[in-house]
Design an enzyme around this catalytic site. Structure first.
Site, PDB file in Angstrom:
ATOM      1  N   LYS A  31      -0.426   4.623  -1.172  1.00 32.62           N
ATOM      2  CA  LYS A  31      -1.339   5.666  -0.273  1.00 32.62           C
ATOM      3  C   LYS A  31      -0.460   6.850   0.251  1.00 32.62           C
ATOM      4  O   LYS A  31      -1.375   7.734   0.887  1.00 32.62           O
ATOM      5  CB  LYS A  31      -1.891   4.983   0.853  1.00 32.62           C
ATOM      6  CG  LYS A  31      -3.001   4.052   0.446  1.00 32.62           C
ATOM      7  CD  LYS A  31      -3.553   3.091   1.681  1.00 32.62           C
ATOM      8  CE  LYS A  31      -4.508   2.328   1.047  1.00 32.62           C
ATOM      9  NZ  LYS A  31      -5.389   1.274   2.133  1.00 32.62           N
ATOM     10  N   ASP A  35       0.896  -1.171  -0.022  1.00 31.90           N
ATOM     11  CA  ASP A  35       0.001  -0.030   0.052  1.00 31.90           C
ATOM     12  C   ASP A  35       1.036   1.334  -0.004  1.00 31.90           C
ATOM     13  O   ASP A  35       0.317   2.264   0.304  1.00 31.90           O
ATOM     14  CB  ASP A  35      -0.926   0.055   1.277  1.00 31.90           C
ATOM     15  CG  ASP A  35      -2.317  -0.665   0.879  1.00 31.90           C
ATOM     16  OD1 ASP A  35      -2.598  -0.728  -0.294  1.00 31.90           O
ATOM     17  OD2 ASP A  35      -2.917  -0.903   2.055  1.00 31.90           O
ATOM     18  N   HIS A  81      -3.654   4.692  -5.906  1.00 30.69           N
ATOM     19  CA  HIS A  81      -2.429   4.453  -5.129  1.00 30.69           C
ATOM     20  C   HIS A  81      -1.975   3.086  -5.581  1.00 30.69           C
ATOM     21  O   HIS A  81      -0.557   3.069  -5.469  1.00 30.69           O
ATOM     22  CB  HIS A  81      -3.157   3.984  -3.956  1.00 30.69           C
ATOM     23  CG  HIS A  81      -3.587   2.547  -3.481  1.00 30.69           C
ATOM     24  ND1 HIS A  81      -5.020   2.311  -3.736  1.00 30.69           N
ATOM     25  CD2 HIS A  81      -2.891   1.475  -2.974  1.00 30.69           C
ATOM     26  CE1 HIS A  81      -5.158   1.051  -3.192  1.00 30.69           C
ATOM     27  NE2 HIS A  81      -3.769   0.778  -2.815  1.00 30.69           N
ATOM     28  N   HIS A 121      -2.074  -5.521  -6.875  1.00 30.22           N
ATOM     29  CA  HIS A 121      -2.878  -6.085  -5.435  1.00 30.22           C
ATOM     30  C   HIS A 121      -4.382  -5.872  -5.515  1.00 30.22           C
ATOM     31  O   HIS A 121      -5.029  -6.467  -4.657  1.00 30.22           O
ATOM     32  CB  HIS A 121      -2.251  -5.898  -4.076  1.00 30.22           C
ATOM     33  CG  HIS A 121      -2.375  -4.395  -3.718  1.00 30.22           C
ATOM     34  ND1 HIS A 121      -1.560  -3.621  -4.280  1.00 30.22           N
ATOM     35  CD2 HIS A 121      -3.297  -3.963  -2.921  1.00 30.22           C
ATOM     36  CE1 HIS A 121      -1.895  -2.344  -3.667  1.00 30.22           C
ATOM     37  NE2 HIS A 121      -2.796  -2.575  -2.927  1.00 30.22           N
TER      38      HIS A 121
END
Length: 217
Positions: free
Chosen positions: A80, A77, A105, A129
């Protein structure tokens, strides 16, 4: 000559181990920066990385691949960092415009990791993902085995931890409901073969990081 070769081999292995340890520390620090932006995701990357590593092992991937997947999932992540805090922590439903911003993101994360020359596995996880087995994910709409296996593994781990953890817009789901939702996404969001490994009740891999008291009911 044999002794020299052995000494050089040991030194090389020690250097590789040191680099691996340093990389893991760096990625954990990077991930913690991202988590600091979102007060509801504390511990998320560690749990997702743990689930992903366990699933990769169960899928009988190579030791190096398993380690790369663990490290790559830690920063799944990282994109982000480019998302506005007020959107990440919004307690209500996102508008279409806000959701489109959130959807940026994976590409942000993939581009960032490419610049850092991190292993390709980590780049693939960051980019893909949020892709889905049926092709309805983002950012590229990849489907089935077009999605790298490391990303398919991270998707299952990420989704499971997301629905069994508190989020800005809801509390963690009860365990039975979370399991039901996972089964609904088999062959839709998830690679069915990897899903069956993850949700196999013989070893209950999916329960390794679950707070049973929190999810009871």
């Amino acid at each position: 000559q044999a002794r020299v070769k052995n000494v050089l081999s040991v030194h090389r292995l020690e250097r590789e181990k040191a680099r691996s340890d340093q990389l893991e520390v760096f990625l954990m620090v990077l991930a913690s920066v991202i988590e600091s932006k979102d007060k509801y995701t504390g511990g998320h990357v560690e749990r997702v990385a743990g689930y992903a590593k366990a699933l990769a092992l169960k899928a009988q991937l190579s030791e190096n691949r398993v380690n790369d997947i663990f490290l790559g999932t830690i920063v799944h992540d990282v994109g982000k960092i480019g998302i506005k805090d007020e959107i990440l922590n919004k307690p209500g439903k996102l508008t279409d415009e806000e959701f489109d911003h959130i959807k940026e993101h994976p590409a942000i994360g993939g581009h960032l990791l490419e610049k850092l020359e991190i292993a390709p596995v980590a780049v693939n996880i960051a980019y893909s993902h949020q892709e889905k087995w049926n092709g309805t994910g983002y950012p590229k709409g990849l489907k089935t085995t077009e999605i790298p296996i490391e990303a398919r593994i991270a998707t299952i781990a990420d989704f499971w931890d997301a629905i069994t953890s508190d989020r800005p817009y809801r509390k963690a789901m009860p365990l039975k409901k979370a399991i039901s939702i996972m089964h609904e996404e088999r062959g839709e969001s998830f690679d069915p073969d990897l899903f069956d490994l993850f949700m196999d009740n013989t070893d209950q891999l999916y329960l390794r990081y679950i707070d049973q008291h929190k999810l009871a009911g």
